[in-house]
Design a protein around this motif. Structure first.
Motif, short mmCIF file in Angstrom:
data_model
loop_
_atom_site.label_atom_id
_atom_site.label_comp_id
_atom_site.label_asym_id
_atom_site.label_seq_id
_atom_site.Cartn_x
_atom_site.Cartn_y
_atom_site.Cartn_z
N THR A 40 10.21 -42.49 -22.81
CA THR A 40 9.16 -43.14 -23.15
C THR A 40 9.23 -44.63 -22.52
O THR A 40 10.41 -45.12 -22.04
CB THR A 40 9.52 -43.41 -24.78
OG1 THR A 40 10.80 -44.07 -25.15
CG2 THR A 40 9.46 -41.86 -25.35
N PHE A 42 8.23 -48.41 -24.32
CA PHE A 42 8.00 -48.79 -25.64
C PHE A 42 7.90 -50.29 -25.50
O PHE A 42 8.57 -51.08 -24.92
CB PHE A 42 8.97 -48.45 -26.70
CG PHE A 42 8.96 -49.19 -28.11
CD1 PHE A 42 7.89 -48.71 -28.86
CD2 PHE A 42 9.63 -49.88 -28.49
CE1 PHE A 42 7.46 -49.53 -29.96
CE2 PHE A 42 9.76 -50.78 -29.72
CZ PHE A 42 8.59 -50.35 -30.53
N ILE A 58 13.14 -39.08 -25.81
CA ILE A 58 12.32 -38.37 -26.63
C ILE A 58 12.48 -36.98 -26.64
O ILE A 58 12.80 -36.35 -25.60
CB ILE A 58 10.81 -38.89 -26.76
CG1 ILE A 58 10.12 -38.44 -28.00
CG2 ILE A 58 9.97 -38.08 -25.45
CD1 ILE A 58 8.68 -38.74 -28.11
N SER A 81 13.22 -40.10 -31.30
CA SER A 81 13.09 -40.83 -30.25
C SER A 81 13.98 -42.10 -30.29
O SER A 81 14.17 -42.41 -31.29
CB SER A 81 11.91 -41.17 -29.43
OG SER A 81 11.16 -42.05 -30.30
N ASN A 83 13.72 -46.09 -28.82
CA ASN A 83 13.11 -46.59 -27.85
C ASN A 83 13.69 -48.05 -27.74
O ASN A 83 14.16 -48.40 -28.57
CB ASN A 83 11.58 -46.56 -28.40
CG ASN A 83 11.08 -45.47 -28.85
OD1 ASN A 83 10.82 -44.76 -27.91
ND2 ASN A 83 10.59 -45.03 -30.05
N LEU A 216 3.33 -47.18 -27.08
CA LEU A 216 4.47 -46.10 -26.73
C LEU A 216 3.54 -45.32 -25.59
O LEU A 216 2.84 -44.61 -26.11
CB LEU A 216 5.03 -45.26 -27.87
CG LEU A 216 6.12 -44.28 -27.65
CD1 LEU A 216 7.33 -45.03 -27.15
CD2 LEU A 216 6.37 -43.32 -28.81
N ALA A 218 4.75 -41.84 -23.48
CA ALA A 218 5.54 -40.77 -23.55
C ALA A 218 5.11 -39.67 -22.57
O ALA A 218 4.27 -39.27 -22.38
CB ALA A 218 5.92 -40.12 -25.01
N THR A 220 6.38 -36.05 -21.33
CA THR A 220 7.33 -34.99 -21.88
C THR A 220 7.21 -33.74 -21.10
O THR A 220 5.99 -33.50 -20.42
CB THR A 220 7.25 -34.74 -23.15
OG1 THR A 220 5.86 -34.38 -23.58
CG2 THR A 220 7.70 -35.99 -23.96
#
Length: 225
Positions: A40, A42, A58, A81, A83, A216, A218, A220
């Protein structure tokens, strides 16, 4: 008699045509359970502090519903997560400024629509998210007593008790084949994540009230079973 036979034949033919066109096509709706993990970036978008985005990690679970006859699929996800964010502050002795690192743990539940751009291989993902998060926590306790930039008496440890429950919006893109997907999501906080600081009688001089929105990003990878 002959006329009655013709009428009966016509009636039977019409019945077969009506049944053939009137029956609904059967579609097989597929459900899947997946695990996901990634990184992530943030930040908190605010005019109160000088912030800098930082990276974290995360992971979580997702339950997906593949609907072949619709232009979208749906999924439910729960994500955990850690952050990190950097906030500018100054040493009390020399007033030398540096970015102080904070961390925040979150648990997020989301319900997403996956709009099919290229079948199930590329989708546009949008939906709401509910979040519970921890306080902002100093990663280095030796940074306590530093003064937040832009203030005279606001210390680094004074801004840790932020709002715990937040509502977010999610937008992103997923791409992949079979049971493997790569996903990028942007999460924006609709609620004021710094709102709780306004109830703590902090010494902020003539500065405005605290207001900030979570930002945020992310990245993944998801494996579905």
């Amino acid at each position: 008699m002959k006329k009655k036979k013709h009428l009966l034949l016509v009636a039977i033919c019409m019945a077969f045509v009506a049944l053939g066109y009137g029956q609904h096509k059967n579609y097989k709706i597929k459900n899947g359970i997946g695990i996901q993990g990634g990184i992530t970036q943030f930040n908190i978008l605010t005019d109160n502090f000088e912030t800098k985005a930082n990276t974290g990690f995360i992971g979580g679970l997702t339950a997906s519903v593949d609907i072949p006859h619709r232009w979208y699929n749906v999924s439910y996800s729960i994500q955990l997560s850690e952050n990190n964010i950097d906030i500018n502050a100054a040493t009390p002795e020399t007033s030398r400024e540096e970015y102080i690192e904070y961390k925040m743990f979150t648990a997020q539940i989301s319900f997403l629509f996956h709009i099919k751009l290229i079948s199930n291989n590329v989708t546009l993902d949008v939906g709401p998210m509910l979040q519970y998060n921890s306080e902002l926590e100093l990663k280095d306790d030796s940074k306590e007593g530093f003064i937040i930039s832009g203030y005279n008496n606001l210390l680094t440890e004074d801004i840790t008790d932020i709002s715990k429950f937040n509502a977010n919006g999610v937008a992103g893109v997923s791409a992949g084949f079979g049971n493997f997907l790569l996903r990028v999501q942007y999460v924006y906080g609709f609620t004021n994540i710094l709102g709780k600081l306004n109830n703590q009688n902090l010494d902020i001089g003539n500065n405005d009230k605290f207001k900030g929105n979570q930002s945020l990003l992310a990245f993944t990878a998801i494996i579905t079973f």
